[in-house]
Design a protein around this motif. Structure first.
Motif, PDB file in Angstrom:
ATOM      1  N   MET A   2       0.828  -1.203   0.000  1.00  0.00           N
ATOM      2  CA  MET A   2       0.000   0.000   0.000  1.00  0.00           C
ATOM      3  C   MET A   2       0.866   1.258   0.000  1.00  0.00           C
ATOM      4  SD  MET A   2      -3.144   1.172   0.078  1.00  0.00           S
ATOM      5  CE  MET A   2      -4.273   0.042   0.816  1.00  0.00           C
ATOM      6  N   LEU A   3       1.933   1.234   0.784  1.00  0.00           N
ATOM      7  CA  LEU A   3       2.828   2.391   0.859  1.00  0.00           C
ATOM      8  C   LEU A   3       3.505   2.653  -0.489  1.00  0.00           C
ATOM      9  CD1 LEU A   3       3.904   4.494   2.858  1.00  0.00           C
ATOM     10  CD2 LEU A   3       5.736   2.917   3.421  1.00  0.00           C
ATOM     11  N   LEU A   4       3.991   1.607  -1.144  1.00  0.00           N
ATOM     12  CA  LEU A   4       4.629   1.781  -2.451  1.00  0.00           C
ATOM     13  C   LEU A   4       3.603   2.203  -3.498  1.00  0.00           C
ATOM     14  CD1 LEU A   4       7.061  -1.287  -2.527  1.00  0.00           C
ATOM     15  CD2 LEU A   4       7.675   1.127  -2.287  1.00  0.00           C
ATOM     16  N   LYS A   5       2.381   1.768  -3.357  1.00  0.00           N
ATOM     17  CA  LYS A   5       1.329   2.128  -4.306  1.00  0.00           C
ATOM     18  C   LYS A   5       0.994   3.607  -4.194  1.00  0.00           C
ATOM     19  CE  LYS A   5      -1.938   1.131  -7.304  1.00  0.00           C
ATOM     20  NZ  LYS A   5      -1.598   0.912  -8.709  1.00  0.00           N
ATOM     21  N   THR A   6       0.922   4.106  -2.979  1.00  0.00           N
ATOM     22  CA  THR A   6       0.510   5.498  -2.779  1.00  0.00           C
ATOM     23  C   THR A   6       1.664   6.494  -2.828  1.00  0.00           C
ATOM     24  OG1 THR A   6       0.616   5.214  -0.368  1.00  0.00           O
ATOM     25  CG2 THR A   6      -1.527   4.895  -1.405  1.00  0.00           C
ATOM     26  N   ARG A   7       2.887   6.024  -2.580  1.00  0.00           N
ATOM     27  CA  ARG A   7       4.020   6.960  -2.525  1.00  0.00           C
ATOM     28  C   ARG A   7       5.028   6.765  -3.660  1.00  0.00           C
ATOM     29  NH1 ARG A   7       0.931   9.281  -0.130  1.00  0.00           N
ATOM     30  NH2 ARG A   7       0.775   9.634   2.096  1.00  0.00           N
ATOM     31  N   GLY A   8       4.914   5.664  -4.389  1.00  0.00           N
ATOM     32  CA  GLY A   8       5.896   5.410  -5.446  1.00  0.00           C
ATOM     33  C   GLY A   8       7.155   4.786  -4.877  1.00  0.00           C
ATOM     34  N   ALA A   9       8.237   4.830  -5.645  1.00  0.00           N
ATOM     35  CA  ALA A   9       9.489   4.178  -5.244  1.00  0.00           C
ATOM     36  C   ALA A   9      10.036   4.788  -3.956  1.00  0.00           C
ATOM     37  CB  ALA A   9      10.514   4.308  -6.369  1.00  0.00           C
ATOM     38  N   LEU A  10      10.458   3.917  -3.030  1.00  0.00           N
ATOM     39  CA  LEU A  10      11.002   4.356  -1.737  1.00  0.00           C
ATOM     40  C   LEU A  10      12.217   3.510  -1.372  1.00  0.00           C
ATOM     41  CD1 LEU A  10       7.670   4.612   0.304  1.00  0.00           C
ATOM     42  CD2 LEU A  10       9.064   6.549  -0.440  1.00  0.00           C
ATOM     43  N   THR A  11      13.062   4.058  -0.506  1.00  0.00           N
ATOM     44  CA  THR A  11      14.185   3.278   0.026  1.00  0.00           C
ATOM     45  C   THR A  11      13.679   2.450   1.201  1.00  0.00           C
ATOM     46  OG1 THR A  11      14.801   4.993   1.613  1.00  0.00           O
ATOM     47  CG2 THR A  11      15.831   5.099  -0.583  1.00  0.00           C
ATOM     48  N   ALA A  12      14.446   1.432   1.567  1.00  0.00           N
ATOM     49  CA  ALA A  12      14.083   0.605   2.724  1.00  0.00           C
ATOM     50  C   ALA A  12      14.012   1.464   3.985  1.00  0.00           C
ATOM     51  CB  ALA A  12      15.090  -0.526   2.890  1.00  0.00           C
ATOM     52  N   ALA A  13      14.931   2.422   4.101  1.00  0.00           N
ATOM     53  CA  ALA A  13      14.948   3.299   5.289  1.00  0.00           C
ATOM     54  C   ALA A  13      13.672   4.137   5.371  1.00  0.00           C
ATOM     55  CB  ALA A  13      16.180   4.199   5.249  1.00  0.00           C
ATOM     56  N   SER A  14      13.231   4.657   4.231  1.00  0.00           N
ATOM     57  CA  SER A  14      11.997   5.463   4.212  1.00  0.00           C
ATOM     58  C   SER A  14      10.800   4.609   4.591  1.00  0.00           C
ATOM     59  CB  SER A  14      11.758   6.059   2.826  1.00  0.00           C
ATOM     60  OG  SER A  14      12.811   6.905   2.464  1.00  0.00           O
ATOM     61  N   ILE A  15      10.761   3.394   4.068  1.00  0.00           N
ATOM     62  CA  ILE A  15       9.653   2.483   4.375  1.00  0.00           C
ATOM     63  C   ILE A  15       9.654   2.150   5.866  1.00  0.00           C
ATOM     64  CG2 ILE A  15       8.811   0.122   4.010  1.00  0.00           C
ATOM     65  CD1 ILE A  15       9.834   0.439   1.067  1.00  0.00           C
ATOM     66  N   ALA A  16      10.849   1.870   6.394  1.00  0.00           N
ATOM     67  CA  ALA A  16      10.978   1.547   7.823  1.00  0.00           C
ATOM     68  C   ALA A  16      10.454   2.693   8.683  1.00  0.00           C
ATOM     69  CB  ALA A  16      12.442   1.251   8.157  1.00  0.00           C
ATOM     70  N   GLN A  17      10.821   3.917   8.310  1.00  0.00           N
ATOM     71  CA  GLN A  17      10.396   5.093   9.066  1.00  0.00           C
ATOM     72  C   GLN A  17       8.878   5.268   9.001  1.00  0.00           C
ATOM     73  OE1 GLN A  17      12.399   8.685   7.911  1.00  0.00           O
ATOM     74  NE2 GLN A  17      11.380   9.931   9.446  1.00  0.00           N
TER      75      GLN A  17
END
Length: 199
Positions: free
Chosen positions: A1-16
């Motif tokens: 869901m996060l990648l769908k709504t925010r687009g490409a992210l780093t692992a650190a951004s996802i973790a945060q």
């Protein structure tokens, strides 16, 4: 869901964003990568090592609803082939008119532009578009992170034109709307710039 709504992210951004450890995020991403739901690429951002970004694959995107895509496309093709392009356009026009009426019924007692955009965002989210909006110095940005009619729209882009016409109609004559991003054209999302026309 996060990648769908925010687009490409780093692992650190996802973790945060998720409130988990970087290692926890990496383990999840590795699992999704092995399942073919996520892919990664490296991008250099100035000094230092390139950062690894993760995004959804076509298989990952397919996990989100697509409103009976195959049947819809087949029906569009049958209609176009047997009844002609004119008949298909008539169906799109009727659908557009129905959308205008339905949306206006929900927006009739809302007068400020931002409140109307907020209500439109709510309606579109309810319909499966995962919509959100932001306000900035240029006006508003309406973002749709998912298109539940994507297969139909790819088969006949008249549906996309009809949606844009509906937005223009329900937000008013004193508003200018332009599409910035388009899922059908290969973008991650559909995005619309909305601004009041200066008088």
């Amino acid at each position: 869901m996060l990648l769908k709504t925010r687009g490409a992210l780093t692992a650190a951004s996802i973790a945060q964003e998720l409130g988990i450890t970087n290692e926890g995020a990496r383990l999840q991403l590795l699992k999704f990568t092995e399942e073919g739901l996520v892919s990664s690429y490296n991008e250099s951002q100035g000094v230092g090592r390139p950062k690894q970004f993760f995004n959804l694959t076509a298989l990952g995107n397919a996990k989100f609803p697509d409103t009976h895509a195959e049947l819809t496309v087949k029906l569009i093709e049958i209609m176009r082939d047997t009844l002609g392009a004119e008949a298909l356009q008539t169906v799109i026009d009727v659908s557009e008119q129905s959308g205008k009426t339905r949306y206006l019924n929900e927006l009739e007692s809302i007068f400020s532009l931002e409140d109307r955009i907020a209500k439109l965002t709510e309606i579109r989210s309810r319909e499966g578009y995962m919509a959100e909006y932001t306000k900035d110095k240029e006006g508003y940005l309406l973002i749709e992170n998912h298109c539940p009619i994507c297969a139909a729209a790819k088969s006949c882009q008249g549906f996309c034109s009809a949606e844009l016409n509906i937005f223009k109609h329900v937000l008013g004559d004193d508003v200018q709307i332009s599409r910035l991003d388009h899922i059908v054209s290969g973008d991650r999302r559909c995005a619309y710039r909305i601004a009041e026309i200066s008088k």
